[in-house]
Motif scaffolding. Structure first.
Motif, short mmCIF file in Angstrom:
data_model
loop_
_atom_site.label_atom_id
_atom_site.label_comp_id
_atom_site.label_asym_id
_atom_site.label_seq_id
_atom_site.Cartn_x
_atom_site.Cartn_y
_atom_site.Cartn_z
N GLY A 51 -13.35 -17.97 59.70
CA GLY A 51 -13.50 -16.77 58.89
C GLY A 51 -12.84 -15.58 59.54
O GLY A 51 -12.18 -14.77 58.88
N LEU A 52 -12.98 -15.46 60.87
CA LEU A 52 -12.34 -14.36 61.58
C LEU A 52 -10.82 -14.50 61.57
O LEU A 52 -10.10 -13.53 61.33
CB LEU A 52 -12.84 -14.30 63.03
N VAL A 53 -10.34 -15.71 61.83
CA VAL A 53 -8.89 -15.95 61.85
C VAL A 53 -8.27 -15.58 60.51
O VAL A 53 -7.21 -14.94 60.45
CB VAL A 53 -8.60 -17.42 62.20
N LEU A 54 -8.93 -15.94 59.41
CA LEU A 54 -8.41 -15.64 58.08
C LEU A 54 -8.44 -14.15 57.77
O LEU A 54 -7.68 -13.68 56.91
CB LEU A 54 -9.21 -16.40 57.02
N ALA A 55 -9.31 -13.40 58.45
CA ALA A 55 -9.42 -11.96 58.19
C ALA A 55 -8.13 -11.23 58.54
O ALA A 55 -7.77 -10.25 57.88
CB ALA A 55 -10.59 -11.37 58.98
N PHE A 56 -7.41 -11.71 59.55
CA PHE A 56 -6.19 -11.02 59.99
C PHE A 56 -5.08 -11.07 58.94
O PHE A 56 -4.54 -10.02 58.57
CB PHE A 56 -5.73 -11.58 61.34
N PRO A 57 -4.68 -12.25 58.45
CA PRO A 57 -3.65 -12.26 57.39
C PRO A 57 -4.14 -11.57 56.12
O PRO A 57 -3.34 -10.96 55.40
CB PRO A 57 -3.37 -13.74 57.16
N THR A 58 -5.43 -11.65 55.84
CA THR A 58 -5.97 -10.97 54.67
C THR A 58 -5.78 -9.46 54.79
O THR A 58 -5.38 -8.79 53.84
CB THR A 58 -7.46 -11.29 54.49
N ALA A 59 -6.06 -8.94 55.99
CA ALA A 59 -5.90 -7.50 56.23
C ALA A 59 -4.45 -7.08 56.08
O ALA A 59 -4.14 -6.01 55.54
CB ALA A 59 -6.41 -7.14 57.62
N VAL A 60 -3.52 -7.92 56.56
CA VAL A 60 -2.09 -7.62 56.45
C VAL A 60 -1.66 -7.57 54.99
O VAL A 60 -0.94 -6.66 54.56
CB VAL A 60 -1.25 -8.66 57.22
N VAL A 61 -2.11 -8.54 54.21
CA VAL A 61 -1.78 -8.60 52.79
C VAL A 61 -2.30 -7.37 52.06
O VAL A 61 -1.61 -6.77 51.23
CB VAL A 61 -2.33 -9.89 52.16
N ILE A 62 -3.53 -6.97 52.38
CA ILE A 62 -4.11 -5.78 51.76
C ILE A 62 -3.32 -4.53 52.18
O ILE A 62 -3.03 -3.66 51.35
CB ILE A 62 -5.59 -5.64 52.15
N ALA A 63 -2.97 -4.44 53.45
CA ALA A 63 -2.23 -3.28 53.95
C ALA A 63 -0.88 -3.15 53.27
O ALA A 63 -0.39 -2.03 53.05
CB ALA A 63 -2.04 -3.39 55.46
N LEU A 64 -0.27 -4.27 52.91
CA LEU A 64 1.04 -4.25 52.24
C LEU A 64 0.93 -3.90 50.76
O LEU A 64 1.95 -3.74 50.08
CB LEU A 64 1.72 -5.61 52.41
N GLY A 65 -0.30 -3.80 50.27
CA GLY A 65 -0.49 -3.41 48.88
C GLY A 65 -0.54 -4.56 47.89
O GLY A 65 -0.52 -4.33 46.68
N TRP A 66 -0.59 -5.78 48.37
CA TRP A 66 -0.67 -6.94 47.48
C TRP A 66 -2.15 -7.17 47.15
O TRP A 66 -2.82 -8.05 47.72
CB TRP A 66 -0.05 -8.16 48.14
N GLN A 67 -2.65 -6.38 46.23
CA GLN A 67 -4.08 -6.33 46.00
C GLN A 67 -4.67 -7.63 45.48
O GLN A 67 -5.72 -8.09 45.96
CB GLN A 67 -4.42 -5.19 45.03
N VAL A 68 -4.02 -8.23 44.49
CA VAL A 68 -4.58 -9.45 43.90
C VAL A 68 -4.65 -10.56 44.94
O VAL A 68 -5.68 -11.23 45.10
CB VAL A 68 -3.74 -9.89 42.68
N ALA A 69 -3.55 -10.75 45.67
CA ALA A 69 -3.54 -11.76 46.73
C ALA A 69 -4.58 -11.44 47.79
O ALA A 69 -5.28 -12.33 48.29
CB ALA A 69 -2.15 -11.85 47.37
N GLY A 70 -4.69 -10.15 48.12
CA GLY A 70 -5.68 -9.74 49.11
C GLY A 70 -7.10 -10.01 48.65
O GLY A 70 -7.95 -10.44 49.43
N GLY A 71 -7.36 -9.77 47.35
CA GLY A 71 -8.69 -10.04 46.82
C GLY A 71 -9.04 -11.51 46.86
O GLY A 71 -10.15 -11.89 47.23
N VAL A 72 -8.08 -12.36 46.48
CA VAL A 72 -8.31 -13.80 46.51
C VAL A 72 -8.56 -14.27 47.94
O VAL A 72 -9.49 -15.04 48.21
CB VAL A 72 -7.10 -14.55 45.91
N MET A 73 -7.73 -13.79 48.86
CA MET A 73 -7.88 -14.20 50.26
C MET A 73 -9.19 -13.70 50.85
O MET A 73 -9.84 -14.40 51.64
CB MET A 73 -6.70 -13.68 51.08
N LEU A 74 -9.59 -12.49 50.46
CA LEU A 74 -10.85 -11.93 50.98
C LEU A 74 -12.04 -12.76 50.51
O LEU A 74 -12.92 -13.10 51.31
CB LEU A 74 -11.00 -10.48 50.54
N LEU A 75 -12.07 -13.08 49.23
CA LEU A 75 -13.19 -13.86 48.71
C LEU A 75 -13.20 -15.26 49.32
O LEU A 75 -14.27 -15.82 49.60
CB LEU A 75 -13.09 -13.95 47.19
N PHE A 76 -12.02 -15.83 49.57
CA PHE A 76 -11.93 -17.15 50.18
C PHE A 76 -12.43 -17.11 51.62
O PHE A 76 -13.25 -17.95 52.04
CB PHE A 76 -10.49 -17.65 50.14
#
Length: 208
Positions: A35-60
Motif C-alpha cells: 500500500g505504501l509503495v503504491l502511494a508514491f506513483p499515485t501521488a506522482v499521477v495526481i501531481a501531474l493532474g491526471w485526476q481520473v487515473a489518480g482516483g483509480v490508483m488511490l482507491l486501488f
C-alpha cells in the motif's frame, strides 16, 4: 455509537472479502508495505493532474491499507509490530498522497485548495496522534466520525469527477478532519475526568 457500528460492519465485510486471500498464507505486512509503495506513483499521477487515473490508483492502493488488518484478523496473524507498521505506513502513505495533491493545486494556482489540502493533512495527522497519545495515557481513543478509510474514499471519488467537485471535497475534508481531531480531544478529556471521579469515589469509599 453509529460510527462504531458502521466500523464493526465494515470490518466484518472486509474479513469476508479477504478470506480467500488469507487462506493463501500471505503475510499481512506485505499488504501494508505494498500500500505504501503504491502511494508514491499515485501521488506522482495526481501531481501531474491526471485526476481520473489518480482516483483509480488511490482507491486501488487504499484497498491494501484497508485489507491488511482484515487479513491479519482472519488468519490470526495479528502482532504488535504489525499494528505499529500498519499505523506508521498509513501515515506515511497519506502524507505522500497529499503532497502530490498539494503539488497539483500549486501548479494550477488553486490557492484555496492548496491550503485546504494542507489543513486536511494536518487534521489527519492530529487524528492519528490523539489516538496514540491517548493510548499512551491508558485511554482508548477509537472514536471519530471521519477517519482514514473515509478520507481516502472521498478523495478517490472526488478525483474521478470534474475539478469543481474536487474543490468542494477539499472543503469537506479539511473541515471533517479538524472536527474529528476535536472530537477525539473531547473524548479523551471526558474519559480522563470520568477516571478521576471514579478514583475519587473509590478513595472516599476506602477512607470510610
Amino acid at each position: 455509537m453509529i460510527n462504531q457500528r458502521m466500523q464493526a460492519r465494515s470490518r466484518r465485510l472486509a474479513e469476508r472479502v479477504v478470506a480467500p486471500l488469507a487462506r493463501t498464507g500471505i503475510d499481512p505486512n506485505v499488504l501494508t508495505i505494498t500500500g505504501l509503495v503504491l502511494a508514491f506513483p499515485t501521488a506522482v499521477v495526481i501531481a501531474l493532474g491526471w485526476q481520473v487515473a489518480g482516483g483509480v490508483m488511490l482507491l486501488f492502493s487504499a484497498g491494501f491499507d484497508m485489507f491488511d488488518g482484515a487479513v491479519a484478523r482472519v488468519s490470526n496473524r495479528r502482532s504488535d509490530f504489525g499494528a505499529f507498521l500498519d499505523s506508521t505506513l498509513d501515515r506515511w502513505g497519506e502524507g505522500v498522497i497529499f503532497t502530490g495533491l498539494t503539488w497539483y493545486f500549486v501548479d494550477v494556482g488553486a490557492r484555496a485548495e492548496t491550503v485546504l489540502a494542507l489543513l486536511t493533512l494536518i487534521g489527519s495527522m492530529l487524528i492519528s496522534y490523539t489516538r496514540a497519545r491517548a493510548e499512551g495515557l491508558g485511554v482508548e481513543c477509537k472514536v471519530g466520525f471521519f477517519q482514514r478509510p473515509e478520507r481516502l474514499i472521498v478523495l478517490g471519488i472526488a478525483l474521478l469527477t470534474p475539478f469543481g467537485v474536487l474543490s468542494g471535497a477539499m472543503w469537506f475534508l479539511a473541515i471533517a478532519t479538524q472536527l474529528t481531531a476535536a472530537q477525539r480531544v473531547l473524548h479523551v478529556h471526558s474519559q480522563i475526568e470520568r477516571a478521576k471521579k471514579r478514583k475519587a469515589r473509590e478513595d472516599d469509599g476506602n477512607a470510610a
